[in-house]
Every structure is written in C-alpha cells, then in structure tokens.
Scaffold this motif. Structure first.
Motif, PDB file in Angstrom:
ATOM      1  N   ASN A   1       0.793  -1.261   0.090  1.00  0.00           N
ATOM      2  CA  ASN A   1      -0.036  -0.010  -0.056  1.00  0.00           C
ATOM      3  C   ASN A   1       0.890   1.477  -0.017  1.00  0.00           C
ATOM      4  OD1 ASN A   1      -2.771  -1.114   0.579  1.00  0.00           O
ATOM      5  ND2 ASN A   1      -1.629  -2.402   1.985  1.00  0.00           N
ATOM      6  N   GLY A   2       2.125   1.161   0.076  1.00  0.00           N
ATOM      7  CA  GLY A   2       3.058   2.223   0.261  1.00  0.00           C
ATOM      8  C   GLY A   2       3.034   2.913   1.774  1.00  0.00           C
ATOM      9  N   VAL A   3       4.573   3.329   2.044  1.00  0.00           N
ATOM     10  CA  VAL A   3       4.635   3.782   3.105  1.00  0.00           C
ATOM     11  C   VAL A   3       3.968   5.334   3.318  1.00  0.00           C
ATOM     12  CG1 VAL A   3       6.496   4.993   4.826  1.00  0.00           C
ATOM     13  CG2 VAL A   3       7.020   2.801   3.273  1.00  0.00           C
ATOM     14  N   PRO A   4       3.100   5.799   4.419  1.00  0.00           N
ATOM     15  CA  PRO A   4       2.408   6.891   4.422  1.00  0.00           C
ATOM     16  C   PRO A   4       3.434   8.286   4.666  1.00  0.00           C
ATOM     17  CG  PRO A   4       2.612   5.678   6.641  1.00  0.00           C
ATOM     18  CD  PRO A   4       2.959   4.973   5.587  1.00  0.00           C
ATOM     19  N   ARG A   5       3.072   9.293   4.104  1.00  0.00           N
ATOM     20  CA  ARG A   5       3.940  10.559   4.039  1.00  0.00           C
ATOM     21  C   ARG A   5       3.576  11.180   5.619  1.00  0.00           C
ATOM     22  NH1 ARG A   5       5.424  12.595  -0.648  1.00  0.00           N
ATOM     23  NH2 ARG A   5       4.755  11.573  -2.696  1.00  0.00           N
ATOM     24  N   TRP A   6       2.516  11.141   5.717  1.00  0.00           N
ATOM     25  CA  TRP A   6       2.146  11.751   7.318  1.00  0.00           C
ATOM     26  C   TRP A   6       2.323  10.746   8.351  1.00  0.00           C
ATOM     27  CZ3 TRP A   6       2.644  15.939   9.969  1.00  0.00           C
ATOM     28  CH2 TRP A   6       1.972  16.058  11.169  1.00  0.00           C
ATOM     29  N   ARG A   7       3.193  10.782   9.002  1.00  0.00           N
ATOM     30  CA  ARG A   7       3.350   9.612  10.229  1.00  0.00           C
ATOM     31  C   ARG A   7       3.031  10.241  11.699  1.00  0.00           C
ATOM     32  NH1 ARG A   7       9.191   7.994   7.355  1.00  0.00           N
ATOM     33  NH2 ARG A   7       7.956   7.818   5.288  1.00  0.00           N
ATOM     34  N   GLY A   8       2.484  11.584  11.794  1.00  0.00           N
ATOM     35  CA  GLY A   8       2.224  11.873  13.047  1.00  0.00           C
ATOM     36  C   GLY A   8       3.111  12.938  13.707  1.00  0.00           C
ATOM     37  N   THR A   9       2.615  13.866  14.354  1.00  0.00           N
ATOM     38  CA  THR A   9       3.683  14.943  14.775  1.00  0.00           C
ATOM     39  C   THR A   9       4.743  14.275  15.910  1.00  0.00           C
ATOM     40  OG1 THR A   9       2.058  15.383  16.765  1.00  0.00           O
ATOM     41  CG2 THR A   9       2.043  16.948  14.748  1.00  0.00           C
ATOM     42  N   GLY A  10       4.128  13.202  16.563  1.00  0.00           N
ATOM     43  CA  GLY A  10       5.122  12.606  17.610  1.00  0.00           C
ATOM     44  C   GLY A  10       6.565  11.986  16.944  1.00  0.00           C
ATOM     45  N   TYR A  11       6.203  11.226  15.808  1.00  0.00           N
ATOM     46  CA  TYR A  11       7.269  10.724  15.179  1.00  0.00           C
ATOM     47  C   TYR A  11       7.942  11.709  14.372  1.00  0.00           C
ATOM     48  CZ  TYR A  11       9.557   8.601  11.261  1.00  0.00           C
ATOM     49  OH  TYR A  11      10.365   7.965  10.327  1.00  0.00           O
ATOM     50  N   LEU A  12       7.594  12.798  13.933  1.00  0.00           N
ATOM     51  CA  LEU A  12       8.271  13.844  13.431  1.00  0.00           C
ATOM     52  C   LEU A  12       9.319  14.555  14.520  1.00  0.00           C
ATOM     53  CD1 LEU A  12       5.922  15.601  10.857  1.00  0.00           C
ATOM     54  CD2 LEU A  12       7.714  13.864  10.348  1.00  0.00           C
ATOM     55  N   TYR A  13       8.537  14.607  15.465  1.00  0.00           N
ATOM     56  CA  TYR A  13       9.271  15.340  16.616  1.00  0.00           C
ATOM     57  C   TYR A  13      10.587  14.576  17.141  1.00  0.00           C
ATOM     58  CZ  TYR A  13      10.287  17.958  21.033  1.00  0.00           C
ATOM     59  OH  TYR A  13      10.909  18.939  22.074  1.00  0.00           O
ATOM     60  N   SER A  14      10.190  13.349  17.263  1.00  0.00           N
ATOM     61  CA  SER A  14      11.177  12.402  17.703  1.00  0.00           C
ATOM     62  C   SER A  14      12.259  12.160  16.962  1.00  0.00           C
ATOM     63  CB  SER A  14      10.494  11.194  18.183  1.00  0.00           C
ATOM     64  OG  SER A  14      10.012  10.412  17.047  1.00  0.00           O
ATOM     65  N   ARG A  15      11.920  12.262  15.501  1.00  0.00           N
ATOM     66  CA  ARG A  15      13.194  11.971  14.593  1.00  0.00           C
ATOM     67  C   ARG A  15      13.779  13.292  14.139  1.00  0.00           C
ATOM     68  NH1 ARG A  15      10.440   7.647  16.358  1.00  0.00           N
ATOM     69  NH2 ARG A  15      11.161   5.695  15.021  1.00  0.00           N
ATOM     70  N   PHE A  16      13.099  14.492  14.178  1.00  0.00           N
ATOM     71  CA  PHE A  16      13.704  15.704  14.008  1.00  0.00           C
ATOM     72  C   PHE A  16      13.355  16.655  15.037  1.00  0.00           C
ATOM     73  CE2 PHE A  16      11.830  13.266  10.197  1.00  0.00           C
ATOM     74  CZ  PHE A  16      13.074  13.388   9.515  1.00  0.00           C
ATOM     75  N   ARG A  17      13.917  16.111  16.271  1.00  0.00           N
ATOM     76  CA  ARG A  17      13.985  17.216  17.435  1.00  0.00           C
ATOM     77  C   ARG A  17      14.404  18.616  17.312  1.00  0.00           C
ATOM     78  NH1 ARG A  17      12.486  14.957  22.222  1.00  0.00           N
ATOM     79  NH2 ARG A  17      13.158  13.125  21.637  1.00  0.00           N
ATOM     80  N   PRO A  18      13.604  19.608  17.244  1.00  0.00           N
ATOM     81  CA  PRO A  18      14.107  20.913  16.927  1.00  0.00           C
ATOM     82  C   PRO A  18      14.537  21.615  18.485  1.00  0.00           C
ATOM     83  CG  PRO A  18      11.759  20.953  17.377  1.00  0.00           C
ATOM     84  CD  PRO A  18      12.187  19.412  17.361  1.00  0.00           C
ATOM     85  N   GLY A  19      15.549  22.423  18.104  1.00  0.00           N
ATOM     86  CA  GLY A  19      16.108  23.093  19.249  1.00  0.00           C
ATOM     87  C   GLY A  19      15.493  24.335  19.568  1.00  0.00           C
TER      88      GLY A  19
END
Length: 323
Positions: free
Chosen positions: A123-141
C-alpha cells in the motif's frame, strides 16, 4: 446589525471548533502507528536514501516478496559475507550496509513485523506519520521552536488583521447602503438621490447623517454639538507584512540602536474602528458638553523638524500643516 454579525461569527467559530474536535478524535484511530511501524518507516527511508528510490527489502536482498525464511536466511548469509567490516576495512558504506542488513533481516524473520512491512510494501509507506514521530526523529532546538511559534503568531495576526479590515470596510459600506435606502424611501417618486442628508438607525436610535460619496458618510451622534464623525472605507488600512510585530519590533530596535527616529507618515488621533465605536457610543448616550473643535500639537518628524498639527476634528483625523 453589529450584534447580528457578531452572533454569525460566533456561530461559525463554534462550528469550526466542533469540526476540529471531531477530526482530532478520528485522527488517532486512523493514524495509530506503533513503535514497530516507526522502525519500519526509518529503515525504509534510510534504504531508499542510500540505495535509490523504490528500493524494497526484498529487492535489496535479491529475493521475491513470497520468499521463505530459508531463502531470506540464505540471502542474509551471502550479503553479510560480502559487506562484513572485516572484509571491508575502512569502508564506511560497507559497514553501514552490514548494519542495515541485520535490521532488515530481523524484521523479515519476525512474522508480525513482516506482516506489517508487507502491508506498507503493498500500500505504500504513509507520508504523514504523526507529529510525535516527526518530533522524535527531527527534534528541533529552542531557537527553532521560538521561530516557529513567532511565525505562527505573526500569521495569526495577519489573518486577524485581514478579517478586521474586511469587516470594518463592510460595516461602513452597510451604513452608506442603509442611508441611501432611507433617502430613496423619503424622496419623491422618480427622484432617487445617492448623496445628501438623511437618517440611519444605529443602536436602536435614529441619527442624522450625510452620504458624501460611495465610500464616505458623516454621522452626527449628537444634534447639539453638530460635530460629525466621518467614516470612509478608503481610510481603513489594510494590514501588510510590514505591519506585523515580527517586522516592526526588530525595525524599531534597530532604529533605536542607530539613534534614528520613526518618521511620522500621517498624523491621526484615531482609527476607523475607533470612529465607529464613537458612533455607537453616541447612539447610547448623549454628550453633555461639546468637545473642543480645534487642537494644536507639536510633533517631531524623523528629520527633527517640528510640525504643528491644527484642524477641526472630523472622525478623529487631523491633517498636518507646517508653519
């Protein structure tokens, strides 16, 4: 009229709030990714970045999607010998591939993890994976968070300014339309004036007014003072990027550090919205004494030159004249 408009705005805001609450309750159910899913997302992104887009676990191992555990283990042994760090000393790319190979094979050897991967494989990997995922992978300063928050606040200020701009302009044009309707009603048949004096109803009280143009109207809140409040839709200032606090505050700070003074572009003692409020106040109360009709002030422009501001008050606006 203003109250009806306010009730309509409150109804729209309430409807938007209900929609947002419903969507917020639905999103977790639709996008409830697990930690195992997040691990698959990470390794898929890393594999495509290193080996090329559309590279899958199976194509990288060289086996079909229906491969058995024995086939996967055989492919693993072959590639592990090829990319083992002992056989590729100093080769960072081979070491990275060897590490990734162990993670991929671990996922495919577990029945549950492989089932989840096969789902995303088909089915394909989803583009939107949730804000929690984005924050944990790309933790901003802290700096990034502050910039994002300030940008959001500036955007909300701009949107609110645009809404107020349109509402104020619409309100003045409604005053003019109501006044012209009254003029047509009071005029003899065959004569429909568009400019002139008439009455409008503001706050359940009839006020004398004068339509001066398609965008300007003078309202007399108090018959005794005879001092009009001029409302002009052309005077309503449309917000710009320069008017945002995110631009104004740094600009003022720089001018203050450099010792520069802000230039006075236009001398005003009130805005159109303040004039409208004065019309509403005049509809509810009657002034006990007439305010002063002329004032004199001295202001300093950016070049340091003094400017005397004189003139009769018409809707809170005064024009500057140099002596």
């Amino acid at each position: 009229m203003a109250r009806i408009s306010l009730l309509k705005n409150q109804g729209i805001l309430s409807l938007l709030l209900i929609i947002m609450v419903v969507l917020s309750t639905m999103v977790p159910n639709v996008k409830a990714w697990t930690e195992a899913d997040f691990e698959i997302f990470d390794i898929v992104d890393a594999l495509e970045k290193a080996e090329g887009k559309d590279t899958t676990f199976y194509s990288w191992l060289g086996v079909p999607a229906s491969a058995s555990q024995a086939d996967i283990s055989k492919a693993y042994r072959k590639l592990s010998l090829k990319w083992h760090p002992d056989k590729n000393p100093g080769d960072a790319k081979a070491k990275e591939r060897f590490t990734r190979l162990g993670v991929i094979v671990t996922i495919l050897r577990d029945a549950t993890s492989r089932e989840r991967y096969n789902f995303f494989y088909k089915n394909g990997v989803p583009r939107w994976r949730g804000t929690g995922y984005l924050y944990s992978r790309f933790r901003p300063g802290l700096g990034t968070v502050v910039v994002v928050l300030l940008s959001i606040a500036a955007g909300m200020q701009y949107i609110a300014g645009q809404i107020n701009y349109r509402q104020e302009k619409k309100r003045i044009l409604e005053f003019i339309a109501n006044a012209r309707t009254q003029m047509i009603h009071d005029a003899p048949k065959g004569r429909a004036p568009t400019l002139g004096r008439t009455y409008i109803e503001v706050g359940q009280r009839h006020m004398r007014c004068e339509v001066k143009s398609d965008t300007a109207i003078a309202v007399y809140p108090d018959e005794r003072t005879q001092e009009p409040i001029l409302l002009d839709a052309e005077w309503v200032t449309q917000p710009t990027v320069e008017s945002l606090f995110l631009v104004k505050w740094p600009k003022r700070l720089i001018n203050k550090v450099l010792g520069k003074k802000d230039q006075v572009v236009e001398e005003e003692e009130g805005t159109v919205s303040e004039q409208e409020e004065e019309v509403k106040e005049g509809a509810e109360t009657t002034a006990t004494e007439s305010p002063k009709r002329t004032t004199k002030k001295t202001r300093r422009t950016g070049g340091g030159e003094k400017v005397n501001v004189m003139g009769a008050k018409v809707g809170g606006r005064r024009r500057a004249t140099k002596n």
